[in-house]
Design an enzyme around this catalytic site. Structure first.
Site, PDB file in Angstrom:
ATOM      1  N   THR A  49      19.439  23.900 -14.491  1.00  0.00           N
ATOM      2  CA  THR A  49      19.425  22.555 -14.077  1.00  0.00           C
ATOM      3  C   THR A  49      19.371  21.716 -14.984  1.00  0.00           C
ATOM      4  OG1 THR A  49      16.929  22.120 -13.711  1.00  0.00           O
ATOM      5  CG2 THR A  49      18.020  23.434 -11.999  1.00  0.00           C
ATOM      6  N   CYS A  50      19.404  20.386 -15.051  1.00  0.00           N
ATOM      7  CA  CYS A  50      19.412  19.322 -15.903  1.00  0.00           C
ATOM      8  C   CYS A  50      18.092  19.423 -16.640  1.00  0.00           C
ATOM      9  CB  CYS A  50      19.685  18.089 -15.457  1.00  0.00           C
ATOM     10  SG  CYS A  50      18.424  17.273 -14.324  1.00  0.00           S
ATOM     11  N   HIS A  95       4.875  31.419 -12.416  1.00  0.00           N
ATOM     12  CA  HIS A  95       5.511  30.477 -12.859  1.00  0.00           C
ATOM     13  C   HIS A  95       6.492  30.329 -12.010  1.00  0.00           C
ATOM     14  CE1 HIS A  95       7.895  28.077 -15.846  1.00  0.00           C
ATOM     15  NE2 HIS A  95       8.803  28.682 -15.450  1.00  0.00           N
ATOM     16  N   GLU A 110       8.710  17.306  -6.569  1.00  0.00           N
ATOM     17  CA  GLU A 110      10.049  16.738  -6.194  1.00  0.00           C
ATOM     18  C   GLU A 110      10.531  17.978  -5.245  1.00  0.00           C
ATOM     19  OE1 GLU A 110      13.102  17.883  -7.274  1.00  0.00           O
ATOM     20  OE2 GLU A 110      12.634  19.218  -8.966  1.00  0.00           O
ATOM     21  N   PRO A 111      11.359  17.666  -4.173  1.00  0.00           N
ATOM     22  CA  PRO A 111      11.740  18.796  -3.376  1.00  0.00           C
ATOM     23  C   PRO A 111      13.105  19.480  -3.828  1.00  0.00           C
ATOM     24  CG  PRO A 111      12.029  16.695  -2.393  1.00  0.00           C
ATOM     25  CD  PRO A 111      11.418  16.315  -3.738  1.00  0.00           C
ATOM     26  N   GLY A 185      23.907  -5.395  -5.480  1.00  0.00           N
ATOM     27  CA  GLY A 185      24.219  -4.603  -6.691  1.00  0.00           C
ATOM     28  C   GLY A 185      24.907  -3.358  -6.477  1.00  0.00           C
TER      29      GLY A 185
END
Length: 416
Positions: A49-50, A95, A110-111, A185
């Site tokens: 992931t990032c 882990h 965060e999901p 915006g």
């Protein structure tokens, strides 16, 4: 074979280094194929992931795997190795469970990470790279993540400005399906707001922006309408919620504009959420009885409270993971016992069949049945007790009293 984890994440490596070792979707197939072609690797899952790149492996060693990771991405080993972390057995189990539950994420709880872990597992499964104990570990991690989400509120509080804005709107209006929302915006923050609103069932969004083209691109994603900034006064009359985030140096929505809209609405209230710095909405708007104005400072206060709440929930989540990881470790140990029992039964049965075949042959040649049975029982007994007897002798000779006690117990003998 032991379960191992090798990885880097936002805590150990810079964005630049994480980018260098990220696995793009088009390279995942080759990576899994190469990794699982190694003799020491029995199975693997690659999570990329990032914020992290992690290899979950059923393997006997990590040495060649680290070299492979360096070669695959053509990175400098001296740069990568100090940023790598290694976990084995119960630490690796814990882990993966923590990652799946969002406890190791940049944003606590965060999901999205659970979906990314499931996708990584699905990729490995598709390429035949995950099986056995590793497969069971991921299935266990998914069930633990579900339990944590069910039994704690780790992901139930807004911890981003965009999400907090939408959560606030949802709390006030209960349901956003019939609410008309004006987004002022068209930047990244407003785009995140729009996504969160869409997830809550809101489908009446209008985007106002200085550049219509940019607004049109955002509105098209959610079947929204587009207006110019000059059309905001007329649009306010039909709007229930205004969420604004622009780079304007001066306020876009003033007290007079809102007051006029409220009169036409017969004082039906409007919720204003200003997440711009500097402000897009004049602070005097809050003086109007039917206008409810929240600023980025108000949201940050909510976010800070929610982060603290998530930390509290994380303590309970960690307790669940500690129990579940120990349970899985015990299951792995029991699997070793099952394998040992199977091997022991196989060896014993092989000896039985070998001696039985010889006895039947002797009987077919007219041998005395009583003598044949006696010889069979003696030989079978000697065959079965040979190795345990040897183990008892060696333990006694070496003074290994603990080993001797274990062997005696396994043979059903009383303690010395």
């Amino acid at each position: 074979m032991p379960l191992l984890t090798i990885g880097i994440n936002h805590n150990t490596a810079s964005v630049e280094l994480r980018e260098k070792v990220a696995f793009s979707p088009d390279k995942m197939s080759d990576a899994l194929q190469q990794l699982n072609s190694m003799s020491e690797v029995k199975g693997s899952v690659i999570l990329s992931t990032c914020n992290r790149t992690e290899l979950y492996i059923d393997a006997s060693s990590t040495n060649n795997i680290v070299d492979w990771l360096i070669d695959f991405h053509q990175v400098n080993g001296d740069d990568l190795k100090p940023s790598l972390y290694y976990y084995s057995d119960e630490e690796a189990i814990q882990h993966l469970m923590r990652v799946s539950c969002g406890l190791d994420s940049l944003v606590l709880g965060e999901p999205q990470i659970l979906g990314q872990v499931k996708q990584a597992y699905a990729n490995a499964k598709e390429y035949g790279a995950v099986k056995g104990n590793l497969d069971k570990l991921f299935q266990k991690a998914f069930s633990v993540a579900k339990r944590v989400r069910t039994e704690t509120d780790i992901g139930g509080n807004a911890v981003s400005v965009a999400y907090a804005a939408c959560t606030l709107a949802k709390h006030i209006f209960e349901s956003l399906e019939r609410s008309k929302v004006l987004l002022v915006g068209a930047g990244e923050t407003i785009e995140l707001v729009a996504k969160h609103l869409a997830d809550t069932g809101c489908h009446q969004m209008t985007v106002a922006n200085r550049t219509r083209e940019r607004a049109a691109g955002l509105a098209a994603q959610f079947d929204g309408q587009v207006i110019s900034l000059s059309e905001i006064p007329q649009t306010l009359v039909e709007t229930d919620i205004v969420i604004s985030s622009t780079a304007s140096p001066l306020p876009i929505i003033g007290k007079g504009m809102v007051e006029s809209a409220l009169k036409i609405r017969r004082h039906k209230p409007i919720l204003f959420i200003d997440i711009a710095v500097p402000r897009d909405i004049e602070s005097e708007v809050s003086e109007l009885s039917d206008a409810y104005l929240y600023t980025v400072d108000d949201l940050q206060s909510i976010i800070d409270q929610n982060i603290e709440q998530r930390r509290t929930e994380a303590i309970q989540a960690e307790k669940i993971i500690a129990v579940e990881s120990k349970e899985f470790k015990n299951w792995l140990r029991s699997r070793k016992a099952v394998e040992s029992i199977r091997d022991y039964r196989r060896a014993s049965d092989c000896a039985r069949r070998e001696l039985l075949a010889k006895s039947l042959q002797t009987l077919s040649m007219g041998g005395d049945p009583e003598k044949v049975l006696l010889e069979l029982s003696n030989k079978l007994t000697n065959k079965l007790i040979h190795l345990p007897t040897k183990a008892l002798q060696e333990a006694a000779e070496q003074g290994a009293l603990d080993d001797l006690a274990v062997i005696r117990k396994s043979l059903g003998l009383e303690d010395l």
